[in-house]
Write a protein that holds these residues in place. Structure first.
Motif, PDB file in Angstrom:
ATOM      1  N   MET A  77       0.859  -1.170   0.000  1.00 60.35           N
ATOM      2  CA  MET A  77       0.000   0.000   0.000  1.00 60.35           C
ATOM      3  C   MET A  77       0.906   1.235   0.000  1.00 60.35           C
ATOM      4  O   MET A  77       1.873   1.306   0.741  1.00 60.35           O
ATOM      5  N   ARG A  78       0.552   2.204  -0.813  1.00 64.44           N
ATOM      6  CA  ARG A  78       1.354   3.413  -0.911  1.00 64.44           C
ATOM      7  C   ARG A  78       0.938   4.421   0.154  1.00 64.44           C
ATOM      8  O   ARG A  78      -0.170   4.357   0.690  1.00 64.44           O
ATOM      9  N   LYS A  79       1.852   5.347   0.415  1.00 62.88           N
ATOM     10  CA  LYS A  79       1.616   6.349   1.452  1.00 62.88           C
ATOM     11  C   LYS A  79       0.392   7.204   1.154  1.00 62.88           C
ATOM     12  O   LYS A  79      -0.325   7.610   2.062  1.00 62.88           O
ATOM     13  N   GLU A  80       0.117   7.457  -0.105  1.00 68.87           N
ATOM     14  CA  GLU A  80      -1.027   8.291  -0.481  1.00 68.87           C
ATOM     15  C   GLU A  80      -2.365   7.640  -0.142  1.00 68.87           C
ATOM     16  O   GLU A  80      -3.377   8.305  -0.077  1.00 68.87           O
ATOM     17  N   HIS A  81      -2.353   6.329   0.087  1.00 69.43           N
ATOM     18  CA  HIS A  81      -3.578   5.609   0.436  1.00 69.43           C
ATOM     19  C   HIS A  81      -3.850   5.626   1.937  1.00 69.43           C
ATOM     20  O   HIS A  81      -4.952   5.303   2.367  1.00 69.43           O
TER      21      HIS A  81
ATOM     22  N   ALA B  20     -10.980  -1.487  -6.252  1.00 68.59           N
ATOM     23  CA  ALA B  20     -10.528  -1.930  -7.568  1.00 68.59           C
ATOM     24  C   ALA B  20      -9.681  -3.195  -7.460  1.00 68.59           C
ATOM     25  O   ALA B  20      -9.809  -4.114  -8.266  1.00 68.59           O
ATOM     26  N   LYS B  21      -8.816  -3.261  -6.453  1.00 67.04           N
ATOM     27  CA  LYS B  21      -7.873  -4.370  -6.322  1.00 67.04           C
ATOM     28  C   LYS B  21      -8.524  -5.643  -5.788  1.00 67.04           C
ATOM     29  O   LYS B  21      -8.311  -6.723  -6.323  1.00 67.04           O
TER      30      LYS B  21
ATOM     31  N   ALA C  58      -9.837   8.476   0.925  1.00 64.59           N
ATOM     32  CA  ALA C  58     -10.842   8.109  -0.069  1.00 64.59           C
ATOM     33  C   ALA C  58     -10.162   7.404  -1.242  1.00 64.59           C
ATOM     34  O   ALA C  58     -10.689   6.436  -1.796  1.00 64.59           O
ATOM     35  N   LYS C  59      -8.979   7.883  -1.603  1.00 68.15           N
ATOM     36  CA  LYS C  59      -8.215   7.274  -2.692  1.00 68.15           C
ATOM     37  C   LYS C  59      -7.813   5.837  -2.326  1.00 68.15           C
ATOM     38  O   LYS C  59      -7.828   4.938  -3.163  1.00 68.15           O
ATOM     39  N   GLY C  60      -7.465   5.618  -1.057  1.00 70.53           N
ATOM     40  CA  GLY C  60      -7.095   4.291  -0.578  1.00 70.53           C
ATOM     41  C   GLY C  60      -8.270   3.327  -0.604  1.00 70.53           C
ATOM     42  O   GLY C  60      -8.128   2.159  -0.974  1.00 70.53           O
TER      43      GLY C  60
END
Length: 79
Positions: free
Chosen positions: A1-5, A22-23, A14-16
Protein backbone atom coordinates in the motif's frame (compact mmCIF):
# COMPACT_ATOMS: atom_id res chain seq x y z
CA UNK A 1 0.00 0.00 0.00
CA UNK A 2 1.35 3.41 -0.91
CA UNK A 3 1.62 6.35 1.45
CA UNK A 4 -1.03 8.29 -0.48
CA UNK A 5 -3.58 5.61 0.44
CA UNK A 6 -2.97 6.01 4.18
CA UNK A 7 -4.40 8.90 6.14
CA UNK A 8 -1.93 10.62 8.46
CA UNK A 9 -4.61 10.66 11.16
CA UNK A 10 -5.33 6.92 10.86
CA UNK A 11 -7.19 4.66 8.44
CA UNK A 12 -7.42 5.04 4.68
CA UNK A 13 -8.03 8.05 2.49
CA UNK A 14 -10.84 8.11 -0.07
CA UNK A 15 -8.22 7.27 -2.69
CA UNK A 16 -7.09 4.29 -0.58
CA UNK A 17 -10.65 2.96 -0.26
CA UNK A 18 -11.09 3.31 -4.04
CA UNK A 19 -7.79 1.46 -4.58
CA UNK A 20 -8.90 -1.50 -2.46
CA UNK A 21 -12.28 -1.61 -4.20
CA UNK A 22 -10.53 -1.93 -7.57
CA UNK A 23 -7.87 -4.37 -6.32
CA UNK A 24 -9.84 -6.69 -4.05
CA UNK A 25 -13.48 -5.75 -4.54
CA UNK A 26 -13.70 -4.50 -0.93
CA UNK A 27 -16.55 -2.08 -0.23
CA UNK A 28 -14.93 -0.02 2.52
CA UNK A 29 -16.77 2.87 4.09
CA UNK A 30 -15.32 6.01 5.66
CA UNK A 31 -14.84 5.98 9.45
CA UNK A 32 -17.57 7.24 11.77
CA UNK A 33 -15.90 10.36 13.14
CA UNK A 34 -18.71 12.81 13.84
CA UNK A 35 -21.36 13.02 16.50
CA UNK A 36 -23.97 10.26 16.20
CA UNK A 37 -27.32 9.53 17.78
CA UNK A 38 -27.48 6.68 20.26
CA UNK A 39 -28.76 3.49 18.67
CA UNK A 40 -28.29 4.75 15.11
CA UNK A 41 -26.67 2.63 12.41
CA UNK A 42 -23.50 4.74 12.56
CA UNK A 43 -23.29 4.43 16.33
CA UNK A 44 -23.60 0.63 16.11
CA UNK A 45 -20.90 0.57 13.42
CA UNK A 46 -18.57 2.61 15.63
CA UNK A 47 -19.24 0.39 18.64
CA UNK A 48 -18.53 -2.72 16.59
CA UNK A 49 -15.29 -1.29 15.19
CA UNK A 50 -14.09 -0.21 18.62
CA UNK A 51 -14.85 -3.63 20.11
CA UNK A 52 -12.99 -5.45 17.33
CA UNK A 53 -10.04 -3.09 17.00
CA UNK A 54 -9.62 -2.55 20.73
CA UNK A 55 -8.94 -6.26 21.19
CA UNK A 56 -6.22 -6.41 18.54
CA UNK A 57 -2.81 -7.28 19.95
CA UNK A 58 -0.01 -4.83 19.50
CA UNK A 59 1.44 -1.69 21.01
CA UNK A 60 -0.18 1.73 20.97
CA UNK A 61 3.25 3.38 20.49
CA UNK A 62 6.27 2.40 18.43
CA UNK A 63 9.89 2.27 19.63
CA UNK A 64 10.28 6.03 19.07
CA UNK A 65 7.17 6.89 21.10
CA UNK A 66 4.96 7.74 18.11
CA UNK A 67 1.41 6.35 17.96
CA UNK A 68 0.99 3.23 15.82
CA UNK A 69 -1.56 2.88 13.00
CA UNK A 70 -3.78 1.00 15.48
CA UNK A 71 -3.68 3.90 17.95
CA UNK A 72 -4.37 6.44 15.20
CA UNK A 73 -7.37 4.47 13.94
CA UNK A 74 -8.86 4.11 17.43
CA UNK A 75 -8.41 7.82 18.06
CA UNK A 76 -9.99 8.74 14.72
CA UNK A 77 -13.05 6.57 15.45
CA UNK A 78 -13.25 8.11 18.96
CA UNK A 79 -12.94 4.76 20.74
Amino acid sequence: MRKEHKSATGGLTAKGRKYFKAKEGANLKAPVTGKVKRGSKASKRRKSFCARMGGVKGPMKDSKGRPTRKALALRKWKC
